[in-house]
Motif scaffolding. Sequence first.
Motif, short mmCIF file in Angstrom:
data_model
loop_
_atom_site.label_atom_id
_atom_site.label_comp_id
_atom_site.label_asym_id
_atom_site.label_seq_id
_atom_site.Cartn_x
_atom_site.Cartn_y
_atom_site.Cartn_z
N SER A 193 0.83 -1.20 0.00
CA SER A 193 0.00 0.00 0.00
C SER A 193 0.87 1.26 0.00
O SER A 193 0.60 2.20 -0.76
N GLU A 219 -5.67 2.85 -4.26
CA GLU A 219 -6.53 1.79 -3.74
C GLU A 219 -7.23 1.06 -4.87
O GLU A 219 -7.41 -0.16 -4.82
N ILE A 268 -4.78 -1.34 -6.40
CA ILE A 268 -4.62 -2.50 -5.52
C ILE A 268 -5.76 -3.49 -5.72
O ILE A 268 -5.55 -4.71 -5.80
N ARG A 324 -1.85 -6.15 1.01
CA ARG A 324 -1.68 -4.71 0.96
C ARG A 324 -0.83 -4.18 2.11
O ARG A 324 -0.10 -3.20 1.97
#
Length: 663
Positions: A160, A185, A188, A197
Amino acid sequence: MSSDHHQPSMQENPQDMETLPKLLSEPTHNTTVVPYPPVPSNPQSVPRPALFPITLKFEEVVYKVSLEQKGCCWDGTWSTREKTILKGITGMVCPGEILAMLGPSGSGKTTLLTALGGRLTGRKLSGKITYNGQPFSGSIQRRTGFVAQDDVLYPHLTVSETLEFTALLRLPGTLTRDEKVEQAEKVISELGLSRCRNSMIGGPLFRGISGGEKKRVSIGQEMLINPSLLLLDEPTSGLDSTTALRIMTTVKQLASGGRTVVTTIHQPSSRLYHMFDKLVLLSEGCPIYHGSASAALDYFSSIGFSTSVTVNPADLLLDLANGIAPDSKHISDQGDLHGSAEQEQKSVREALISAYEKNVATRLKADLCSLDVNNYSYNRDASARKKEQWSTSWWQQFKVLLKRGLKERRYEAFNRLRIFQVVSAAVLAGLLWWQTPVSHIQDRIALLFFFSVFWGFFPLYNAVFTFPQERSMLIKERSSGMYRLSSYFLARTAGDLPMELALPTTFVFIIYWMGGLKPDPTTFILSWLIVLYSVLVSQSLGLAFGAILMDVKQATTLASVTTLVFLIAGGYYVQQIPPFILWLKYLSYSFYCYKMLLGVQYKENDYYECPNGNLCRVIDFPAIKSVGLNNLWMDVTIMALMLLGYRLIAFLALRRVQLRTLR
């Protein structure tokens, strides 16, 4: 041998030859250029469409490298030998297509990909590479995603954090911080990285995420900028077949959004092969096929290289690129190919290259000339993009890089080993110089010299590792136009300051009072500031050594020689240096640090108890007299020039390394 095994020639297959134009120009399911593809209803699962579709064309690309020098000729010049890596490669790939470059190791795939990414320039590269009819530029660079074969990632950052910092640096300043984090995000989620993450990337010394996850993180870093052109170097290298399929499925989705995708691949499975739209097959730097991937086998069959056995198309193509015909019996019927295996391979390559020139090259050049890409919105928006030099401001880049650097080095900067090293040295030295009497002036001077030596060399060796360890990351991010070199340089050096200043502060607080030096608050504070000043100068020289050499072993060797010279010429061991080599003393920052420490600890009118019981002037003590207690502000100025000069040299050396790498 019977004629049943006779390899058919091109002249003997007129019907096959009639089908060649159809095979080579056979459209794939997504070759139609769509400048603005429809936005998918579920952007979480399907990438956004590319805003500025790019058609990439490369014509007669040739690249040569210079080999080792062979010696000095009679006319005094050096003779060099050149090797041609790329030998006139031509091709084209449109938005929505995946162009795969296939070939054995050493065939020039990565070199060609690097050239297409604008990372291979200089006189050794010739030919024409255009992006929507325009040459490579800064705006193209910032719309190009380049995924190298080796995943260059910070090991101590989480997945992340890695993508968030990349988003903050690469996404335009018109977006807010929350919008950039939200985009990270989404990436991801799109790449299936939600499960890991919060896991660290990992490195050689500790385990992190898997190889496939690292590759997806690398792709995700390029997805963040919504690239119009995506270049991938061996994206499936070292991965199992299932993970490789997932990676290529992601790449296929990216292409379906209107992006132009070019990838090198060494030995794809049949499932991966059928994902490619176009194929370039290389053999020792020469192209032997360019066209639809699905038509490749039919093309080679039409020119006499076919097999009756069902095989992975990539395996057959790689055999051909290596000069190995599908059936050795076909080779033996051609009369002049009865020699060794090398002669047979050479003959097969010559036949393939000749067939390429006759059947592919002419039509390919005609297609390149007929394609007009000058009306894309990419060019209509050129004036607006010309003003966009960087995605974010200098200050924003500095803040993000500083925060990222502090997070990455939070495990190595304040590690227990370094703290133990400094504290133990301070305690041991404090015990050795425990409450040294004022009359023992020789020991007190030795303690001050120990200050200058320890904090003149300890930061130097630490700083030497700074830039060589980050060389790959710097090249990767600078080649992508992510940030200015100045913002990186200042953020990287500023990020080291907390540790570089905290440890000497602890050291001075321990040893100063244990050693019984002058118990005056002003003198203590000045001594502490002088040590910190010396630390910054020493660190600057270490940064310069590392940036100039970019090799840890060479830099540490040079640092060792330098510290030895500075130690001897520092004014303590040798007080009467011969005039012809006296200049070495004035190059040593340890000398200036030592002199300033003496200057704040003693004054010219101070006295000490001589061995015979009388009072003697401090200035008459030989070790102090040889150094002097005057002109301290001049010493401060000289060290300031060293501080700025060494860091300027380090900065210029980093620029030179970057330019040299891109050439």
